[in-house]
Design a protein around this motif. Structure first.
Motif, PDB file in Angstrom:
ATOM      1  N   GLU A  41       0.825  -1.205   0.000  1.00 32.51           N
ATOM      2  CA  GLU A  41       0.000   0.000   0.000  1.00 32.51           C
ATOM      3  C   GLU A  41       0.861   1.259   0.000  1.00 32.51           C
ATOM      4  OE1 GLU A  41      -2.639  -0.389   3.291  1.00 32.51           O
ATOM      5  OE2 GLU A  41      -3.868  -1.902   2.289  1.00 32.51           O
ATOM      6  N   LEU A  42       1.946   1.245   0.769  1.00 29.84           N
ATOM      7  CA  LEU A  42       2.856   2.397   0.784  1.00 29.84           C
ATOM      8  C   LEU A  42       3.497   2.601  -0.594  1.00 29.84           C
ATOM      9  CD1 LEU A  42       4.701   2.158   4.208  1.00 29.84           C
ATOM     10  CD2 LEU A  42       3.084   3.893   3.463  1.00 29.84           C
ATOM     11  N   GLY A  43       3.828   1.510  -1.264  1.00 33.28           N
ATOM     12  CA  GLY A  43       4.400   1.604  -2.603  1.00 33.28           C
ATOM     13  C   GLY A  43       3.419   2.239  -3.573  1.00 33.28           C
ATOM     14  N   GLY A  44       2.147   1.868  -3.470  1.00 33.16           N
ATOM     15  CA  GLY A  44       1.114   2.464  -4.329  1.00 33.16           C
ATOM     16  C   GLY A  44       0.950   3.949  -4.056  1.00 33.16           C
ATOM     17  N   LEU A  45       0.996   4.327  -2.785  1.00 34.57           N
ATOM     18  CA  LEU A  45       0.889   5.748  -2.432  1.00 34.57           C
ATOM     19  C   LEU A  45       2.088   6.527  -2.970  1.00 34.57           C
ATOM     20  CD1 LEU A  45      -0.430   5.574   1.231  1.00 34.57           C
ATOM     21  CD2 LEU A  45      -1.662   6.361  -0.786  1.00 34.57           C
ATOM     22  N   GLY A  46       3.261   5.914  -2.912  1.00 33.97           N
ATOM     23  CA  GLY A  46       4.456   6.569  -3.449  1.00 33.97           C
ATOM     24  C   GLY A  46       4.344   6.786  -4.949  1.00 33.97           C
ATOM     25  N   ALA A  47       3.797   5.799  -5.657  1.00 34.73           N
ATOM     26  CA  ALA A  47       3.620   5.930  -7.105  1.00 34.73           C
ATOM     27  C   ALA A  47       2.627   7.044  -7.427  1.00 34.73           C
ATOM     28  CB  ALA A  47       3.144   4.605  -7.692  1.00 34.73           C
ATOM     29  N   MET A  48       1.559   7.133  -6.638  1.00 36.77           N
ATOM     30  CA  MET A  48       0.579   8.201  -6.863  1.00 36.77           C
ATOM     31  C   MET A  48       1.198   9.567  -6.599  1.00 36.77           C
ATOM     32  SD  MET A  48      -3.056   6.604  -5.511  1.00 36.77           S
ATOM     33  CE  MET A  48      -3.182   7.871  -4.329  1.00 36.77           C
ATOM     34  N   ALA A  49       1.990   9.668  -5.542  1.00 38.12           N
ATOM     35  CA  ALA A  49       2.627  10.941  -5.215  1.00 38.12           C
ATOM     36  C   ALA A  49       3.616  11.350  -6.303  1.00 38.12           C
ATOM     37  CB  ALA A  49       3.351  10.831  -3.869  1.00 38.12           C
ATOM     38  N   THR A  50       4.337  10.382  -6.846  1.00 37.23           N
ATOM     39  CA  THR A  50       5.291  10.673  -7.924  1.00 37.23           C
ATOM     40  C   THR A  50       4.561  11.182  -9.157  1.00 37.23           C
ATOM     41  OG1 THR A  50       6.755   8.950  -7.111  1.00 37.23           O
ATOM     42  CG2 THR A  50       7.100   9.677  -9.366  1.00 37.23           C
ATOM     43  N   GLY A  51       3.440  10.555  -9.497  1.00 41.92           N
ATOM     44  CA  GLY A  51       2.648  10.999 -10.639  1.00 41.92           C
ATOM     45  C   GLY A  51       2.096  12.396 -10.439  1.00 41.92           C
ATOM     46  N   ALA A  52       1.610  12.673  -9.230  1.00 44.84           N
ATOM     47  CA  ALA A  52       1.069  14.004  -8.942  1.00 44.84           C
ATOM     48  C   ALA A  52       2.167  15.062  -9.030  1.00 44.84           C
ATOM     49  CB  ALA A  52       0.441  14.012  -7.547  1.00 44.84           C
ATOM     50  N   PHE A  53       3.347  14.737  -8.535  1.00 50.03           N
ATOM     51  CA  PHE A  53       4.461  15.687  -8.611  1.00 50.03           C
ATOM     52  C   PHE A  53       4.860  15.939 -10.065  1.00 50.03           C
ATOM     53  CE2 PHE A  53       9.020  16.736  -8.539  1.00 50.03           C
ATOM     54  CZ  PHE A  53       8.962  17.883  -7.782  1.00 50.03           C
ATOM     55  N   ALA A  54       4.873  14.889 -10.877  1.00 47.21           N
ATOM     56  CA  ALA A  54       5.234  15.049 -12.290  1.00 47.21           C
ATOM     57  C   ALA A  54       4.222  15.935 -13.004  1.00 47.21           C
ATOM     58  CB  ALA A  54       5.315  13.688 -12.967  1.00 47.21           C
ATOM     59  N   LEU A  55       2.941  15.759 -12.712  1.00 44.02           N
ATOM     60  CA  LEU A  55       1.925  16.624 -13.315  1.00 44.02           C
ATOM     61  C   LEU A  55       2.091  18.068 -12.867  1.00 44.02           C
ATOM     62  CD1 LEU A  55      -1.287  14.421 -13.122  1.00 44.02           C
ATOM     63  CD2 LEU A  55      -0.001  15.070 -15.173  1.00 44.02           C
ATOM     64  N   HIS A  56       2.423  18.252 -11.591  1.00 43.26           N
ATOM     65  CA  HIS A  56       2.646  19.599 -11.068  1.00 43.26           C
ATOM     66  C   HIS A  56       3.827  20.264 -11.784  1.00 43.26           C
ATOM     67  CE1 HIS A  56       3.256  22.909  -8.307  1.00 43.26           C
ATOM     68  NE2 HIS A  56       4.508  22.514  -8.138  1.00 43.26           N
ATOM     69  N   GLU A  57       4.915  19.521 -11.950  1.00 38.41           N
ATOM     70  CA  GLU A  57       6.096  20.059 -12.624  1.00 38.41           C
ATOM     71  C   GLU A  57       5.792  20.384 -14.083  1.00 38.41           C
ATOM     72  OE1 GLU A  57       9.444  20.766 -11.649  1.00 38.41           O
ATOM     73  OE2 GLU A  57       8.393  20.790  -9.724  1.00 38.41           O
TER      74      GLU A  57
END
Length: 69
Positions: A41-57
């Motif tokens: 579950e933590l790995g999935g949350l990390g992947a979501m956070a990475t995607g959100a950061f990439a969209l923000h950038e």
């Protein structure tokens, strides 16, 4: 039969040890399963956070091309 006499308490105590071992193994396996599920579950949350950061950038890059990475 022989000289050795088995008392019922001895048999019961021997059975109790085996039951405790099985219970201990079960609890250990269950704890390990919970740990792996939590890490997944933590790995999935990390992947979501990475995607959100990439969209923000990407959005920030379009807004201000001078500061693009």
């Amino acid at each position: 039969y022989g000289d050795e006499v088995i008392q019922s308490a001895d048999v019961y105590a021997a059975g109790e040890v085996k039951t405790d071992d099985k219970l201990e193994e079960y609890e250990k396996a269950r704890k390990e399963e919970k740990h792996h599920k939590h890490m997944e579950e933590l790995g999935g949350l990390g992947a979501m956070a990475t995607g959100a950061f990439a969209l923000h950038e990407k959005h920030a890059e379009k807004k201000d091309p001078e500061h693009a990475h």
